[in-house]
Design a protein around this motif. Structure first.
Motif, short mmCIF file in Angstrom:
data_model
loop_
_atom_site.label_atom_id
_atom_site.label_comp_id
_atom_site.label_asym_id
_atom_site.label_seq_id
_atom_site.Cartn_x
_atom_site.Cartn_y
_atom_site.Cartn_z
N VAL A 1 0.87 -1.18 0.00
CA VAL A 1 0.00 0.00 0.00
C VAL A 1 0.91 1.23 0.00
O VAL A 1 1.71 1.41 0.92
N HIS A 2 0.81 2.05 -1.03
CA HIS A 2 1.72 3.18 -1.16
C HIS A 2 1.51 4.18 -0.02
O HIS A 2 0.40 4.35 0.49
N GLU B 1 8.30 3.92 1.66
CA GLU B 1 7.58 3.74 0.41
C GLU B 1 6.12 3.35 0.64
O GLU B 1 5.26 3.68 -0.15
N GLY B 2 5.86 2.62 1.72
CA GLY B 2 4.51 2.15 1.99
C GLY B 2 4.51 1.10 3.07
O GLY B 2 5.49 0.95 3.81
N VAL B 3 3.42 0.35 3.16
CA VAL B 3 3.31 -0.72 4.15
C VAL B 3 2.82 -1.98 3.46
O VAL B 3 2.16 -1.93 2.42
N ALA C 1 8.78 -0.42 15.13
CA ALA C 1 8.50 -0.52 13.69
C ALA C 1 9.45 -1.53 13.04
O ALA C 1 10.63 -1.59 13.38
N TRP C 2 8.91 -2.28 12.12
CA TRP C 2 9.70 -3.30 11.40
C TRP C 2 9.83 -2.83 9.95
O TRP C 2 8.87 -2.75 9.21
N PHE C 3 11.06 -2.51 9.57
CA PHE C 3 11.33 -2.00 8.23
C PHE C 3 11.91 -3.11 7.36
O PHE C 3 12.78 -3.87 7.80
N ILE C 4 11.42 -3.19 6.13
CA ILE C 4 11.92 -4.19 5.17
C ILE C 4 12.19 -3.50 3.84
O ILE C 4 11.52 -2.52 3.50
N PRO C 5 13.15 -3.97 3.06
CA PRO C 5 13.41 -3.37 1.74
C PRO C 5 12.31 -3.74 0.75
O PRO C 5 11.69 -4.81 0.85
N GLU C 6 12.08 -2.86 -0.22
CA GLU C 6 11.02 -3.08 -1.19
C GLU C 6 11.32 -4.24 -2.14
O GLU C 6 10.44 -4.72 -2.84
N THR C 7 12.56 -4.71 -2.15
CA THR C 7 12.94 -5.81 -3.03
C THR C 7 12.76 -7.18 -2.38
O THR C 7 13.11 -8.20 -2.97
#
Length: 426
Positions: free
Chosen positions: A209-210, A313-315, A279-285
Protein backbone atom coordinates in the motif's frame (compact mmCIF):
# COMPACT_ATOMS: atom_id res chain seq x y z
CA UNK A 1 4.79 -74.55 -40.86
CA UNK A 2 1.84 -74.12 -38.51
CA UNK A 3 4.23 -74.10 -35.58
CA UNK A 4 6.30 -71.34 -37.17
CA UNK A 5 3.17 -69.30 -37.98
CA UNK A 6 2.02 -69.65 -34.37
CA UNK A 7 5.48 -68.55 -33.22
CA UNK A 8 5.28 -65.46 -35.47
CA UNK A 9 1.86 -64.61 -34.01
CA UNK A 10 3.20 -64.94 -30.46
CA UNK A 11 6.21 -62.77 -31.31
CA UNK A 12 3.92 -60.06 -32.77
CA UNK A 13 1.87 -60.10 -29.57
CA UNK A 14 5.08 -59.68 -27.56
CA UNK A 15 6.14 -56.84 -29.86
CA UNK A 16 2.80 -55.12 -29.29
CA UNK A 17 3.27 -55.58 -25.54
CA UNK A 18 6.71 -53.97 -25.60
CA UNK A 19 5.54 -51.06 -27.77
CA UNK A 20 2.54 -50.37 -25.57
CA UNK A 21 4.63 -50.68 -22.42
CA UNK A 22 7.10 -48.07 -23.63
CA UNK A 23 4.34 -45.57 -24.39
CA UNK A 24 2.39 -46.25 -21.19
CA UNK A 25 5.32 -46.14 -18.76
CA UNK A 26 6.88 -43.02 -20.27
CA UNK A 27 3.52 -41.25 -20.56
CA UNK A 28 2.13 -42.11 -17.13
CA UNK A 29 1.41 -39.14 -14.87
CA UNK A 30 4.16 -38.84 -12.27
CA UNK A 31 2.05 -36.72 -9.88
CA UNK A 32 -0.77 -39.28 -10.02
CA UNK A 33 1.61 -42.20 -9.47
CA UNK A 34 3.20 -40.39 -6.54
CA UNK A 35 -0.23 -39.77 -5.02
CA UNK A 36 -1.22 -43.42 -5.45
CA UNK A 37 2.07 -44.57 -3.93
CA UNK A 38 1.50 -42.42 -0.84
CA UNK A 39 -1.88 -44.16 -0.48
CA UNK A 40 -0.18 -47.56 -0.48
CA UNK A 41 -0.60 -48.65 -4.11
CA UNK A 42 2.24 -51.12 -4.76
CA UNK A 43 1.84 -51.03 -8.53
CA UNK A 44 2.23 -47.25 -8.52
CA UNK A 45 5.37 -47.69 -6.43
CA UNK A 46 6.73 -50.04 -9.10
CA UNK A 47 5.92 -47.52 -11.85
CA UNK A 48 7.77 -44.79 -9.94
CA UNK A 49 10.83 -46.99 -9.47
CA UNK A 50 10.89 -47.78 -13.19
CA UNK A 51 10.57 -44.09 -14.09
CA UNK A 52 13.41 -43.14 -11.74
CA UNK A 53 15.82 -45.02 -14.02
CA UNK A 54 14.20 -44.33 -17.35
CA UNK A 55 17.35 -45.15 -19.31
CA UNK A 56 17.38 -48.74 -18.09
CA UNK A 57 13.63 -49.02 -18.69
CA UNK A 58 13.76 -47.81 -22.30
CA UNK A 59 16.86 -49.85 -23.01
CA UNK A 60 15.28 -53.10 -21.78
CA UNK A 61 12.04 -52.50 -23.69
CA UNK A 62 13.86 -51.66 -26.92
CA UNK A 63 16.08 -54.72 -26.64
CA UNK A 64 13.06 -56.96 -26.08
CA UNK A 65 11.04 -55.28 -28.83
CA UNK A 66 13.77 -55.47 -31.46
CA UNK A 67 14.60 -59.05 -30.49
CA UNK A 68 11.05 -60.32 -31.11
CA UNK A 69 10.60 -58.19 -34.26
CA UNK A 70 13.81 -59.48 -35.86
CA UNK A 71 13.03 -63.07 -34.88
CA UNK A 72 9.49 -62.81 -36.29
CA UNK A 73 10.83 -61.34 -39.54
CA UNK A 74 13.46 -64.08 -39.80
CA UNK A 75 10.85 -66.83 -39.36
CA UNK A 76 8.52 -65.22 -41.91
CA UNK A 77 11.38 -64.88 -44.40
CA UNK A 78 12.32 -68.53 -43.92
CA UNK A 79 8.75 -69.68 -44.59
CA UNK A 80 8.23 -67.50 -47.69
CA UNK A 81 11.61 -68.38 -49.21
CA UNK A 82 10.62 -72.04 -48.95
CA UNK A 83 7.35 -71.26 -50.73
CA UNK A 84 8.41 -68.69 -53.36
CA UNK A 85 12.17 -68.89 -53.53
CA UNK A 86 14.18 -65.62 -53.63
CA UNK A 87 10.98 -63.61 -54.18
CA UNK A 88 9.95 -64.67 -50.65
CA UNK A 89 12.36 -62.09 -49.23
CA UNK A 90 10.36 -59.26 -50.79
CA UNK A 91 7.07 -60.80 -49.73
CA UNK A 92 8.30 -61.24 -46.16
CA UNK A 93 9.49 -57.63 -46.02
CA UNK A 94 6.14 -56.23 -47.16
CA UNK A 95 3.98 -58.54 -45.05
CA UNK A 96 6.00 -58.21 -41.82
CA UNK A 97 6.31 -54.43 -42.20
CA UNK A 98 2.52 -54.15 -42.50
CA UNK A 99 1.87 -56.48 -39.57
CA UNK A 100 4.45 -54.88 -37.28
CA UNK A 101 3.41 -51.30 -38.05
CA UNK A 102 -0.33 -51.92 -37.76
CA UNK A 103 -0.64 -54.46 -34.96
CA UNK A 104 2.66 -54.18 -33.04
CA UNK A 105 3.18 -50.40 -33.15
CA UNK A 106 0.18 -48.20 -34.01
CA UNK A 107 -2.53 -50.27 -32.30
CA UNK A 108 -0.85 -50.82 -28.88
CA UNK A 109 0.64 -47.32 -28.75
CA UNK A 110 -2.70 -45.72 -29.56
CA UNK A 111 -4.33 -47.62 -26.71
CA UNK A 112 -1.45 -46.82 -24.36
CA UNK A 113 -1.65 -43.10 -25.18
CA UNK A 114 -5.35 -43.03 -24.33
CA UNK A 115 -4.96 -45.13 -21.16
CA UNK A 116 -1.37 -44.51 -20.09
CA UNK A 117 -1.96 -44.46 -16.32
CA UNK A 118 -4.19 -47.55 -16.24
CA UNK A 119 -1.91 -49.47 -18.61
CA UNK A 120 1.23 -48.51 -16.68
CA UNK A 121 -0.23 -49.86 -13.44
CA UNK A 122 -1.10 -53.15 -15.12
CA UNK A 123 2.18 -53.85 -16.91
CA UNK A 124 4.69 -52.47 -14.38
CA UNK A 125 4.92 -55.73 -12.35
CA UNK A 126 5.68 -57.64 -15.59
CA UNK A 127 8.21 -55.17 -16.97
CA UNK A 128 10.21 -54.77 -13.75
CA UNK A 129 11.64 -58.36 -13.71
CA UNK A 130 12.41 -58.04 -17.42
CA UNK A 131 14.35 -54.83 -16.79
CA UNK A 132 16.32 -56.61 -14.06
CA UNK A 133 17.13 -59.60 -16.27
CA UNK A 134 18.23 -57.45 -19.19
CA UNK A 135 20.12 -54.91 -17.04
CA UNK A 136 23.60 -56.28 -17.96
CA UNK A 137 22.85 -55.95 -21.68
CA UNK A 138 21.24 -52.54 -21.10
CA UNK A 139 24.26 -51.32 -19.16
CA UNK A 140 26.60 -52.47 -21.92
CA UNK A 141 24.56 -50.75 -24.64
CA UNK A 142 24.35 -47.52 -22.61
CA UNK A 143 28.13 -47.59 -22.14
CA UNK A 144 28.67 -47.97 -25.89
CA UNK A 145 26.21 -45.12 -26.56
CA UNK A 146 27.95 -42.81 -24.09
CA UNK A 147 31.37 -43.50 -25.57
CA UNK A 148 30.08 -42.98 -29.10
CA UNK A 149 28.38 -39.69 -28.23
CA UNK A 150 31.46 -38.51 -26.33
CA UNK A 151 33.52 -38.98 -29.49
CA UNK A 152 31.24 -36.42 -31.15
CA UNK A 153 31.48 -34.05 -28.18
CA UNK A 154 28.05 -34.84 -26.70
CA UNK A 155 27.94 -35.46 -22.94
CA UNK A 156 24.86 -36.90 -21.29
CA UNK A 157 23.55 -35.87 -17.84
CA UNK A 158 25.21 -32.47 -17.77
CA UNK A 159 23.13 -31.65 -14.68
CA UNK A 160 21.49 -28.65 -16.30
CA UNK A 161 17.73 -28.81 -16.63
CA UNK A 162 16.19 -27.18 -19.66
CA UNK A 163 13.36 -25.81 -17.54
CA UNK A 164 12.94 -25.35 -13.81
CA UNK A 165 10.46 -27.32 -11.76
CA UNK A 166 8.45 -24.13 -11.28
CA UNK A 167 8.15 -23.64 -15.03
CA UNK A 168 7.12 -27.26 -15.35
CA UNK A 169 4.31 -26.66 -12.85
CA UNK A 170 3.24 -23.52 -14.72
CA UNK A 171 3.06 -25.53 -17.90
CA UNK A 172 0.92 -28.16 -16.18
CA UNK A 173 -1.49 -25.45 -15.01
CA UNK A 174 -1.82 -24.01 -18.51
CA UNK A 175 -2.06 -27.48 -20.04
CA UNK A 176 -5.29 -28.17 -18.16
CA UNK A 177 -6.93 -25.01 -19.50
CA UNK A 178 -9.78 -25.84 -21.84
CA UNK A 179 -12.95 -24.15 -22.97
CA UNK A 180 -15.34 -26.74 -21.58
CA UNK A 181 -14.16 -26.18 -18.00
CA UNK A 182 -13.26 -22.52 -18.43
CA UNK A 183 -15.81 -21.21 -15.94
CA UNK A 184 -15.29 -18.56 -13.28
CA UNK A 185 -14.45 -21.06 -10.54
CA UNK A 186 -11.81 -22.83 -12.63
CA UNK A 187 -10.29 -19.51 -13.68
CA UNK A 188 -10.07 -18.46 -10.03
CA UNK A 189 -8.42 -21.73 -9.01
CA UNK A 190 -5.95 -21.44 -11.88
CA UNK A 191 -5.15 -17.85 -10.88
CA UNK A 192 -4.49 -18.96 -7.28
CA UNK A 193 -2.10 -21.67 -8.42
CA UNK A 194 -0.22 -19.18 -10.58
CA UNK A 195 -0.06 -16.72 -7.68
CA UNK A 196 1.43 -19.32 -5.34
CA UNK A 197 4.21 -19.96 -7.86
CA UNK A 198 4.74 -16.21 -8.26
CA UNK A 199 5.41 -15.63 -4.55
CA UNK A 200 9.11 -16.32 -5.02
CA UNK A 201 9.36 -13.89 -7.95
CA UNK A 202 7.29 -10.88 -6.86
CA UNK A 203 8.68 -8.11 -4.63
CA UNK A 204 6.72 -6.55 -1.78
CA UNK A 205 7.14 -3.22 -3.57
CA UNK A 206 4.72 -4.46 -6.23
CA UNK A 207 1.85 -5.18 -3.82
CA UNK A 208 2.42 -2.75 -0.94
CA UNK A 209 0.00 0.00 0.00
CA UNK A 210 1.72 3.18 -1.16
CA UNK A 211 2.55 5.76 1.49
CA UNK A 212 0.24 8.23 -0.26
CA UNK A 213 -2.78 6.19 0.84
CA UNK A 214 -1.41 4.99 4.21
CA UNK A 215 -3.10 6.43 7.32
CA UNK A 216 -0.34 7.72 9.61
CA UNK A 217 -0.40 9.34 13.05
CA UNK A 218 1.62 12.38 14.13
CA UNK A 219 3.02 11.65 17.59
CA UNK A 220 3.27 15.38 18.36
CA UNK A 221 -0.51 15.84 18.33
CA UNK A 222 -2.53 15.75 21.58
CA UNK A 223 -3.42 12.29 22.89
CA UNK A 224 -7.17 12.93 22.54
CA UNK A 225 -6.77 13.86 18.86
CA UNK A 226 -4.65 10.75 18.24
CA UNK A 227 -7.30 8.56 19.87
CA UNK A 228 -9.98 10.10 17.63
CA UNK A 229 -7.85 9.38 14.55
CA UNK A 230 -7.33 5.79 15.65
CA UNK A 231 -11.05 5.27 16.20
CA UNK A 232 -11.91 6.91 12.85
CA UNK A 233 -9.48 4.71 10.91
CA UNK A 234 -10.53 1.43 9.31
CA UNK A 235 -7.15 -0.06 10.19
CA UNK A 236 -5.96 -1.50 13.50
CA UNK A 237 -2.23 -0.85 12.99
CA UNK A 238 -1.09 2.70 12.22
CA UNK A 239 2.47 4.02 11.72
CA UNK A 240 3.42 6.69 14.27
CA UNK A 241 5.80 9.46 13.13
CA UNK A 242 7.45 12.51 14.59
CA UNK A 243 8.82 15.68 12.96
CA UNK A 244 8.35 14.28 9.41
CA UNK A 245 6.42 11.33 7.94
CA UNK A 246 9.64 9.50 7.00
CA UNK A 247 10.65 9.44 10.67
CA UNK A 248 8.45 6.55 11.82
CA UNK A 249 9.04 5.84 15.51
CA UNK A 250 6.66 2.93 15.96
CA UNK A 251 3.40 1.22 15.04
CA UNK A 252 0.31 2.02 17.08
CA UNK A 253 -2.24 -0.74 17.60
CA UNK A 254 -5.85 0.33 18.21
CA UNK A 255 -6.32 -2.42 20.79
CA UNK A 256 -3.40 -1.11 22.86
CA UNK A 257 -4.86 2.41 22.79
CA UNK A 258 -8.27 1.22 23.95
CA UNK A 259 -6.72 -0.96 26.65
CA UNK A 260 -4.71 1.99 27.97
CA UNK A 261 -7.81 4.23 28.07
CA UNK A 262 -9.73 1.50 29.90
CA UNK A 263 -6.94 1.02 32.45
CA UNK A 264 -6.79 4.81 32.91
CA UNK A 265 -10.53 4.85 33.67
CA UNK A 266 -11.45 6.67 30.47
CA UNK A 267 -8.87 9.40 30.72
CA UNK A 268 -6.90 10.41 27.61
CA UNK A 269 -3.83 11.13 29.68
CA UNK A 270 -1.83 8.24 28.18
CA UNK A 271 1.66 7.82 26.79
CA UNK A 272 1.00 7.28 23.09
CA UNK A 273 4.64 6.73 22.17
CA UNK A 274 5.03 4.21 24.98
CA UNK A 275 2.11 2.18 23.57
CA UNK A 276 3.60 1.96 20.09
CA UNK A 277 5.35 -1.25 19.09
CA UNK A 278 8.74 -1.18 17.42
CA UNK A 279 8.50 -0.52 13.69
CA UNK A 280 9.70 -3.30 11.40
CA UNK A 281 11.33 -2.00 8.23
CA UNK A 282 11.92 -4.19 5.17
CA UNK A 283 13.41 -3.37 1.74
CA UNK A 284 11.02 -3.08 -1.19
CA UNK A 285 12.94 -5.81 -3.03
CA UNK A 286 11.97 -8.49 -0.49
CA UNK A 287 10.30 -11.44 -2.19
CA UNK A 288 6.74 -12.25 -1.13
CA UNK A 289 7.63 -15.82 -0.22
CA UNK A 290 10.44 -14.65 2.05
CA UNK A 291 8.21 -12.01 3.62
CA UNK A 292 5.43 -14.52 4.21
CA UNK A 293 7.89 -16.77 6.04
CA UNK A 294 9.20 -13.77 7.99
CA UNK A 295 5.67 -12.87 9.09
CA UNK A 296 5.22 -16.43 10.35
CA UNK A 297 8.57 -16.51 12.14
CA UNK A 298 8.10 -13.14 13.87
CA UNK A 299 4.37 -13.65 14.52
CA UNK A 300 3.68 -10.22 13.05
CA UNK A 301 1.26 -9.01 10.39
CA UNK A 302 2.59 -5.54 9.53
CA UNK A 303 5.82 -4.18 8.04
CA UNK A 304 6.98 -0.84 6.67
CA UNK A 305 8.59 -0.85 3.22
CA UNK A 306 11.58 1.39 2.47
CA UNK A 307 13.53 2.02 -0.74
CA UNK A 308 17.28 1.82 -1.28
CA UNK A 309 17.73 5.28 0.28
CA UNK A 310 15.81 4.36 3.43
CA UNK A 311 12.78 6.50 2.54
CA UNK A 312 9.36 5.16 3.47
CA UNK A 313 7.58 3.74 0.41
CA UNK A 314 4.51 2.15 1.99
CA UNK A 315 3.31 -0.72 4.15
CA UNK A 316 2.68 -4.40 3.54
CA UNK A 317 0.59 -6.74 5.66
CA UNK A 318 0.03 -10.46 5.87
CA UNK A 319 -3.42 -9.89 4.37
CA UNK A 320 -1.84 -8.21 1.34
CA UNK A 321 0.20 -11.32 0.63
CA UNK A 322 -2.75 -13.66 1.16
CA UNK A 323 -4.82 -11.53 -1.22
CA UNK A 324 -2.14 -12.10 -3.85
CA UNK A 325 -3.05 -15.79 -3.66
CA UNK A 326 -6.80 -15.90 -3.10
CA UNK A 327 -7.86 -12.50 -4.42
CA UNK A 328 -9.46 -9.59 -2.61
CA UNK A 329 -10.49 -10.28 1.00
CA UNK A 330 -13.17 -7.81 2.08
CA UNK A 331 -14.49 -7.46 5.62
CA UNK A 332 -17.07 -5.27 7.32
CA UNK A 333 -14.54 -2.46 7.89
CA UNK A 334 -13.28 -2.22 4.33
CA UNK A 335 -14.33 0.77 2.29
CA UNK A 336 -15.37 -0.33 -1.16
CA UNK A 337 -13.45 1.54 -3.86
CA UNK A 338 -14.40 0.06 -7.25
CA UNK A 339 -11.20 0.30 -9.25
CA UNK A 340 -12.55 -1.60 -12.25
CA UNK A 341 -15.94 -0.72 -13.76
CA UNK A 342 -17.19 -2.61 -16.85
CA UNK A 343 -18.91 -0.53 -19.53
CA UNK A 344 -21.76 -1.52 -21.91
CA UNK A 345 -19.45 -1.35 -24.95
CA UNK A 346 -17.11 -3.97 -23.50
CA UNK A 347 -14.48 -1.52 -22.23
CA UNK A 348 -13.49 -0.89 -18.61
CA UNK A 349 -12.97 2.27 -16.58
CA UNK A 350 -9.88 1.54 -14.50
CA UNK A 351 -8.36 3.54 -11.68
CA UNK A 352 -4.76 4.49 -12.35
CA UNK A 353 -3.68 2.77 -9.14
CA UNK A 354 -5.21 -0.56 -10.20
CA UNK A 355 -2.41 -3.11 -10.28
CA UNK A 356 -1.34 -4.92 -13.44
CA UNK A 357 -1.20 -8.21 -11.53
CA UNK A 358 -4.87 -7.90 -10.56
CA UNK A 359 -5.83 -7.22 -14.17
CA UNK A 360 -3.81 -10.19 -15.41
CA UNK A 361 -5.33 -12.42 -12.77
CA UNK A 362 -8.92 -11.33 -13.45
CA UNK A 363 -8.81 -11.50 -17.25
CA UNK A 364 -5.89 -13.92 -17.71
CA UNK A 365 -3.97 -11.32 -19.70
CA UNK A 366 -0.20 -11.08 -19.95
CA UNK A 367 0.52 -7.40 -19.41
CA UNK A 368 4.14 -6.97 -18.25
CA UNK A 369 4.64 -5.91 -14.62
CA UNK A 370 8.44 -5.83 -14.48
CA UNK A 371 8.84 -2.07 -14.98
CA UNK A 372 5.57 -0.88 -13.43
CA UNK A 373 3.10 -2.30 -10.93
CA UNK A 374 0.02 -0.19 -11.78
CA UNK A 375 -1.85 0.62 -14.99
CA UNK A 376 -0.87 4.29 -14.69
CA UNK A 377 2.77 3.28 -14.29
CA UNK A 378 2.58 1.04 -17.36
CA UNK A 379 1.25 3.91 -19.48
CA UNK A 380 3.99 6.24 -18.24
CA UNK A 381 6.64 3.62 -18.94
CA UNK A 382 5.43 2.82 -22.45
CA UNK A 383 4.59 6.37 -23.55
CA UNK A 384 7.72 7.92 -22.01
CA UNK A 385 5.68 11.01 -21.13
CA UNK A 386 2.96 12.32 -18.84
CA UNK A 387 -0.07 12.08 -21.14
CA UNK A 388 -2.85 14.62 -21.40
CA UNK A 389 -6.54 13.89 -20.83
CA UNK A 390 -8.06 12.64 -24.08
CA UNK A 391 -4.90 11.00 -25.41
CA UNK A 392 -5.09 7.34 -26.43
CA UNK A 393 -2.39 4.67 -26.68
CA UNK A 394 -2.23 1.13 -28.04
CA UNK A 395 -0.05 -1.24 -26.03
CA UNK A 396 -0.01 -5.06 -26.05
CA UNK A 397 -3.21 -5.25 -28.11
CA UNK A 398 -5.20 -3.03 -25.71
CA UNK A 399 -6.36 0.57 -26.10
CA UNK A 400 -5.74 3.00 -23.21
CA UNK A 401 -7.71 6.28 -23.19
CA UNK A 402 -6.68 8.84 -20.57
CA UNK A 403 -9.91 10.03 -18.92
CA UNK A 404 -8.77 11.88 -15.83
CA UNK A 405 -5.52 13.25 -14.41
CA UNK A 406 -4.76 14.91 -11.10
CA UNK A 407 -1.65 17.04 -11.43
CA UNK A 408 0.95 14.57 -12.72
CA UNK A 409 -0.94 11.44 -11.67
CA UNK A 410 -3.19 9.48 -14.03
CA UNK A 411 -6.32 8.66 -12.02
CA UNK A 412 -8.72 7.11 -14.56
CA UNK A 413 -8.23 5.20 -17.81
CA UNK A 414 -10.65 3.63 -20.26
CA UNK A 415 -9.22 0.25 -21.17
CA UNK A 416 -10.59 -1.41 -24.33
CA UNK A 417 -9.77 -5.07 -25.06
CA UNK A 418 -9.17 -6.18 -28.68
CA UNK A 419 -12.65 -7.66 -29.13
CA UNK A 420 -14.30 -4.40 -28.13
CA UNK A 421 -11.97 -2.43 -30.41
CA UNK A 422 -12.95 -4.61 -33.38
CA UNK A 423 -16.68 -4.25 -32.61
CA UNK A 424 -16.34 -0.49 -32.35
CA UNK A 425 -14.48 -0.34 -35.67
CA UNK A 426 -17.12 -2.33 -37.46
Amino acid sequence: MLTMLAAIAVLLVLSAFFSGSETALTGASRPLMHLLETKGNKRAETVNKLQERKGRLIGAILIGNNLVNILASALATSILIGMFGEAGIAYATVIMTALVVMFAEILPKTYALQNSDRAALRIAPIIRPLVFVLSPITFATQWVVRITLRIFGIHLHSGEDFVSKTDELRGAIELHQSEEDDNETVQHERAMLRSVLDLSEVDVGEIMVHRKTVTMINADEPAEEIVNQVLASQYTRLPLWRDQPDNVIGVLHAKEVLRAIHENQGSFDIDIEGLAAEAWFIPETTRLLDQLQAFRDRHEHFALVVDEYGSLEGVVTLEDILEEIVGDIADETDISVPGLRPQPDGSYIVDGSFTIRDLNRQFEWNLPDEEASTIAGLILHESRRIPEVGQAFMFYGLRFDIMRRQRHQITAIRLTPPQSTEKGAS
